[in-house]
Scaffold this active site. Structure first.
Site, PDB file in Angstrom:
ATOM      1  N   SER A  46       0.957  -1.202  -0.046  1.00  0.00           N
ATOM      2  CA  SER A  46       0.042   0.000  -0.100  1.00  0.00           C
ATOM      3  C   SER A  46       0.859   1.381  -0.035  1.00  0.00           C
ATOM      4  O   SER A  46       2.017   1.143   0.347  1.00  0.00           O
ATOM      5  CB  SER A  46      -0.990  -0.051   1.197  1.00  0.00           C
ATOM      6  OG  SER A  46      -1.461   0.985   1.524  1.00  0.00           O
TER       7      SER A  46
ATOM      8  N   TYR B 236      -2.170  -1.378  10.417  1.00  0.00           N
ATOM      9  CA  TYR B 236      -1.866  -1.381   8.775  1.00  0.00           C
ATOM     10  C   TYR B 236      -0.638  -0.971   8.367  1.00  0.00           C
ATOM     11  O   TYR B 236      -0.233  -1.771   7.439  1.00  0.00           O
ATOM     12  CB  TYR B 236      -3.293  -0.608   8.319  1.00  0.00           C
ATOM     13  CG  TYR B 236      -3.438  -0.814   6.830  1.00  0.00           C
ATOM     14  CD1 TYR B 236      -4.427  -1.958   6.458  1.00  0.00           C
ATOM     15  CD2 TYR B 236      -2.928   0.189   6.057  1.00  0.00           C
ATOM     16  CE1 TYR B 236      -4.498  -1.860   4.952  1.00  0.00           C
ATOM     17  CE2 TYR B 236      -3.174  -0.088   4.429  1.00  0.00           C
ATOM     18  CZ  TYR B 236      -4.095  -1.072   4.162  1.00  0.00           C
ATOM     19  OH  TYR B 236      -4.283  -1.279   2.748  1.00  0.00           O
TER      20      TYR B 236
HETATM   21  P1  NAD Z   1     -11.530  -6.195  -0.224  1.00  0.00           P
HETATM   22  O1  NAD Z   1     -11.910  -6.083   1.004  1.00  0.00           O
HETATM   23  O2  NAD Z   1     -12.139  -5.714  -1.571  1.00  0.00           O
HETATM   24  O3  NAD Z   1     -10.862  -7.626  -0.627  1.00  0.00           O
HETATM   25  C1  NAD Z   1     -10.111  -8.242   0.544  1.00  0.00           C
HETATM   26  C2  NAD Z   1     -10.114  -9.658   0.268  1.00  0.00           C
HETATM   27  O4  NAD Z   1      -9.447 -10.241   1.382  1.00  0.00           O
HETATM   28  C3  NAD Z   1     -11.303 -10.325  -0.018  1.00  0.00           C
HETATM   29  O5  NAD Z   1     -11.390 -11.300  -0.958  1.00  0.00           O
HETATM   30  C4  NAD Z   1     -11.559 -10.829   1.451  1.00  0.00           C
HETATM   31  O6  NAD Z   1     -12.318 -11.918   1.322  1.00  0.00           O
HETATM   32  C5  NAD Z   1     -10.163 -11.444   1.729  1.00  0.00           C
HETATM   33  N1  NAD Z   1      -9.765 -11.661   3.122  1.00  0.00           N
HETATM   34  C6  NAD Z   1      -9.947 -10.984   4.095  1.00  0.00           C
HETATM   35  N2  NAD Z   1      -9.681 -11.345   5.369  1.00  0.00           N
HETATM   36  C7  NAD Z   1      -9.174 -12.673   4.898  1.00  0.00           C
HETATM   37  C8  NAD Z   1      -8.823 -13.932   5.637  1.00  0.00           C
HETATM   38  N3  NAD Z   1      -8.893 -14.028   6.952  1.00  0.00           N
HETATM   39  N4  NAD Z   1      -8.427 -15.003   4.976  1.00  0.00           N
HETATM   40  C9  NAD Z   1      -8.381 -15.071   3.686  1.00  0.00           C
HETATM   41  N5  NAD Z   1      -9.131 -14.024   2.820  1.00  0.00           N
HETATM   42  C10 NAD Z   1      -9.289 -12.861   3.530  1.00  0.00           C
HETATM   43  O7  NAD Z   1     -10.274  -5.249  -0.253  1.00  0.00           O
HETATM   44  P2  NAD Z   1      -9.236  -4.702  -1.449  1.00  0.00           P
HETATM   45  O8  NAD Z   1      -9.079  -3.124  -1.160  1.00  0.00           O
HETATM   46  O9  NAD Z   1      -9.229  -5.101  -2.713  1.00  0.00           O
HETATM   47  O10 NAD Z   1      -7.662  -5.080  -0.627  1.00  0.00           O
HETATM   48  C11 NAD Z   1      -7.064  -5.911  -1.189  1.00  0.00           C
HETATM   49  C12 NAD Z   1      -5.555  -5.511  -0.991  1.00  0.00           C
HETATM   50  O11 NAD Z   1      -5.113  -4.353  -1.296  1.00  0.00           O
HETATM   51  C13 NAD Z   1      -5.229  -5.535   0.813  1.00  0.00           C
HETATM   52  O12 NAD Z   1      -4.039  -6.198   1.147  1.00  0.00           O
HETATM   53  C14 NAD Z   1      -5.216  -4.039   0.974  1.00  0.00           C
HETATM   54  O13 NAD Z   1      -4.815  -3.804   2.231  1.00  0.00           O
HETATM   55  C15 NAD Z   1      -4.496  -3.402  -0.214  1.00  0.00           C
HETATM   56  N6  NAD Z   1      -4.658  -2.114  -0.481  1.00  0.00           N
HETATM   57  C16 NAD Z   1      -6.144  -1.727  -0.878  1.00  0.00           C
HETATM   58  C17 NAD Z   1      -6.142  -0.433  -1.144  1.00  0.00           C
HETATM   59  C18 NAD Z   1      -7.410   0.307  -1.332  1.00  0.00           C
HETATM   60  O14 NAD Z   1      -7.591   1.558  -1.290  1.00  0.00           O
HETATM   61  N7  NAD Z   1      -8.502  -0.380  -1.440  1.00  0.00           N
HETATM   62  C19 NAD Z   1      -5.157   0.527  -0.955  1.00  0.00           C
HETATM   63  C20 NAD Z   1      -3.879   0.248  -0.638  1.00  0.00           C
HETATM   64  C21 NAD Z   1      -3.668  -1.226  -0.660  1.00  0.00           C
END
Ligand code: NAD
Length: 262
Positions: free
Chosen positions: A144, A157
């Site tokens: 991130s 985080y």
């Molecule tokens: P999201 O909530 O849409 O997806 C998260 C995924 O992780 C889902 O498939 C969920 O079921 C899975 N998950 C959560 N807990 C779990 C567990 N205990 N075991 C197995 N699977 C689990 O979120 P996203 O925004 O797509 O996030 C994906 C990645 O991107 C994360 O690592 C997040 O930190 C990172 N990220 C997101 C953003 C943003 O703005 N959305 C920014 C930077 C980084």
């Protein structure tokens, strides 16, 4: 171009958001894909079938709760049992919790560190043993902008994302003489359920509309004032899996609309 034909890719947390876009893109590039994550089993099965049909490749779903190290290791073992190999591992699953340090619940700290950081150690540990046998592999850790800079109220985080960039560098160095690479991708704000929760909380706390809360949240950090798209992140991940990406290792790639340039 089907650059991933005959390759097997595991994408953690691929039932939603960024991971789902990455699983879909790798499948379209010809990979046999293993999906993982939480969600309604019937909906997950529809997604799996839809991706398999449109990409004309095999797509599996293996459940695992990545807050538990043993389940994270088992996920890779099951991928190996199902597909015979693992070429691409994307450690993407992640959660967020927003609170100041004195109020941060202990169990939330443990869960964020376990899912966002430790699970990548456990999956990489098992996957690397297989990749090292064949001398080729690609590990991509979804970090991130918070892997590079901090924000208030996100101690677990930010710590987990800084940590996964450290793990990325060590993984890269330990395998630098092989064709196994490891890189991190550092997105800015992406419109997914993880961020929607923060927008809804902000709208409620400030008594503003969802649209206003969205504009405030994105504009505060991201000079582009636009969300980063999951599909663009998936293109970056795909590039890192190609032969052309073979000399890139130990890097942390930002795709953050200028967030960390400030
Ligand atoms: P999201 O909530 O849409 O997806 C998260 C995924 O992780 C889902 O498939 C969920 O079921 C899975 N998950 C959560 N807990 C779990 C567990 N205990 N075991 C197995 N699977 C689990 O979120 P996203 O925004 O797509 O996030 C994906 C990645 O991107 C994360 O690592 C997040 O930190 C990172 N990220 C997101 C953003 C943003 O703005 N959305 C920014 C930077 C980084």
């Amino acid at each position: 171009m089907k650059t991933l034909e005959n390759r097997v890719a595991l994408v953690t947390g691929s039932t939603s958001g960024i991971g789902l876009a990455m699983a879909r893109r790798l499948a379209m590039a010809g990979a046999e894909v293993v999906m993982n994550g939480f969600g309604d089993p019937a909906e997950i099965d529809c997604l799996r079938e839809e991706i398999a049909e449109s990409a004309k490749t095999r797509v599996h779903f293996v459940p695992a709760d990545l807050s538990k190290g043993a389940e994270a290791q088992m996920l890779v073992k099951q991928t190996l049992a199902l597909c015979g190999r693992i070429d691409v591992l994307i450690n993407n699953a992640g959660i967020q919790h927003v609170s100041s340090i004195p109020d941060f619940p202990d169990d939330k700290w443990d869960a964020v560190i376990a899912i966002n950081l430790s699970s990548a150690f456990h999956t990489s540990k098992i996957a690397l043993a297989d990749m090292q046998k064949r001398g080729w592999g690609r590990i991509i850790n979804v970090a991130s902008a918070h892997g590079l800079v901090a924000s208030i109220n996100k101690s677990a985080y930010v710590a987990s994302k800084h940590g996964i960039i450290g793990l990325t560098k060590v993984t890269a160095l330990e395998n630098a003489k092989t064709q196994i690479t490891c890189n991190a991708i550092c997105p800015g704000w992406v419109d997914t359920p993880l961020v929607r929760k923060q927008i809804e909380a902000r709208a409620a706390a400030q008594g503003v509309s969802i649209d206003d809360a969205t504009r405030q949240l994105v504009g505060e950090k991201q000079p582009s004032e636009r969300f980063v798209s999951p599909e663009h992140l998936a293109e970056l991940a795909l590039f890192l899996t190609t032969e052309a990406g073979g000399s890139i290792t130990g890097s942390a790639y930002t795709m953050d609309g200028g967030w960390t340039a400030q």
